[in-house]
Design a protein around this motif. Structure first.
Motif, PDB file in Angstrom:
ATOM      1  N   SER A  55       0.835  -1.219   0.000  1.00 43.30           N
ATOM      2  CA  SER A  55       0.000   0.000   0.000  1.00 43.30           C
ATOM      3  C   SER A  55       0.859   1.254   0.000  1.00 43.30           C
ATOM      4  O   SER A  55       0.460   2.287  -0.564  1.00 43.30           O
ATOM      5  N   GLN A 103      -9.231  -0.457   0.188  1.00 44.68           N
ATOM      6  CA  GLN A 103      -9.764  -1.727   0.670  1.00 44.68           C
ATOM      7  C   GLN A 103     -10.993  -1.568   1.549  1.00 44.68           C
ATOM      8  O   GLN A 103     -11.744  -2.503   1.732  1.00 44.68           O
ATOM      9  N   ASP A 184      -6.372  -1.635  -4.279  1.00 43.86           N
ATOM     10  CA  ASP A 184      -5.619  -2.050  -3.099  1.00 43.86           C
ATOM     11  C   ASP A 184      -6.479  -3.010  -2.269  1.00 43.86           C
ATOM     12  O   ASP A 184      -7.424  -2.590  -1.613  1.00 43.86           O
TER      13      ASP A 184
HETATM   14 MG   LIG Z   1      -2.065  -2.735   2.326  1.00 45.99          MG
END
Ligand SMILES: [Mg+2]
Ligand SMILES: Nc1ncnc2c1ncn2[C@@H]1O[C@H](COP(=O)(O)OP(=O)(O)O)[C@@H](O)[C@H]1O
Length: 329
Positions: A55, A103, A184
């Motif tokens: 990330s 996410q 992500d």
């Molecule tokens: Mg991550």
């Protein structure tokens, strides 16, 4: 006449990207000398265990990291270095040319705005498209993502399940037809079948748009199903990169071999030891304290090396494009 070099220029070229964070406990080296290329239309998966720096790479190229981050390197997109752009220029690129799906939909969506309005707002802000037309385009995008009833666009995020909100996020990220979509952990929090369904819809729209996808995930099977190439990250460094099917059929780096060995379908073998600290990572190959092939030379820094002459299909003269950070190759 030779075709000009520019034709082969990657869509996105990340070069020597390093990110560290100043913390009260010391400097966290979250990404080190990350080099990645994305070609037009391809899906590149960035895989590795939680906390390895995936990330952070995405946050760095989108300039979305907190102020305690120190970012070095380059991320060349459309002839410009994204890391050197000011906030105004970056805001223009975010969403319209490169978009990111986070996410956690419940944090990224506005709870008091109808989902159709949230998607349509992108069109109004970036493209100055009228309210009615942008709402129709939002409904259309939701329909392409499997939300066929028109009234869905008039609902609020709290009326939706996690999977439906994930689709709203994906619709928002794709409505401006960006060149690159960064997803992500798009499947986090969704059960396996649903995650694959959402991912398949996303991949099909991305193909229709001719966009590229950077899929960030710890789910190796998802990466295998969707990506053309795969980069394996360990403790802030890329340790192996190549075509996804080749990495699956013939993993080379001892960490990639160990990571694939953790899969239930491959024997569920846990990797011995534990992930190293990113404040005081091991010197040299960061995987060496856990590696069964460890030798003295592993304590020296390892470079990414192109692996020549290994082919998926024997006798077929195909370049593998595989690179590995290990002296064994
Ligand atoms: Mg991550
Ligand atoms: N703002 C921050 N301050 C300090 N450390 C951070 C910060 N953000 C991320 N990190 C650290 O950087 C490392 C990489 O994080 P991240 O990229 O989120 O991992 P991944 O996405 O692979 O799970 C982790 O060790 C994490 O704790």
């Amino acid at each position: 006449m030779n075709s000009p070099q520019i034709i082969n220029a990657p869509l996105l070229l990340i070069k020597g990207l390093s990110v560290s964070f100043e913390t009260p406990l010391g400097r966290v080296k979250a990404a080190e000398d990350v080099c990645l290329e994305m070609q037009d239309g391809e899906t590149l998966a960035l895989v590795g265990e939680t906390g390895c720096g995936k990330s952070v790479v995405a946050g760095a190229i989108m300039q979305l990291l907190p102020h305690n981050a120190c970012v070095q390197g380059r991320a060349i997109f459309g002839g410009r270095d994204l890391l050197g752009l000011d906030e105004r220029e970056m805001a223009r690129i975010r969403g319209s040319e490169i978009s990111i799906v986070f996410q956690n939909p419940s944090l990224a969506l506005n709870p008091i705005m109808r989902v159709g309005e949230q998607i349509a707002e992108m069109l109004r802000v970036h493209k100055n498209i009228s309210r009615n037309r942008s709402l129709r385009m939002a409904e259309d995008m939701l329909r392409r993502l499997g939300m066929v009833e028109k009234e869905k666009a008039r609902m609020y995020p709290f009326q939706f399940s996690g999977g439906m909100n994930q689709r709203v996020m994906i619709a928002t990220s794709m409505i401006l037809s960006p060149r690159i979509i960064i997803a992500d952990e798009p499947s986090k929090g969704l059960d396996g079948t649903l995650a694959r369904e959402v991912m398949a819809e996303m991949a099909s729209i991305k193909d229709q748009m001719g966009a590229s996808l950077l899929l960030i995930t710890h789910d190796l099977m998802l990466a295998k199903d969707v990506s053309d190439r795969m980069a394996v990250m360990y403790c802030g460094e890329i340790v192996e990169i190549g075509k996804s099917r080749e990495i699956f059929s013939n993993p080379l780096h001892p960490y990639t071999i160990a990571l694939l060995g953790c899969l239930p379908e491959r024997g569920f073998q846990p990797i011995p030891g534990s992930s190293p600290s990113m404040i005081n990572p091991p010197i040299g190959c960061k995987f060496h304290p856990r590696c069964q092939q460890c030798r003295e030379k592993c304590r020296r820094k390892q470079k990414m090396t192109k692996v020549e002459g290994r082919r998926e299909v024997p006798g077929k003269d195909e370049c593998t494009d595989r690179e590995v950070r290990c002296w064994l190759y």
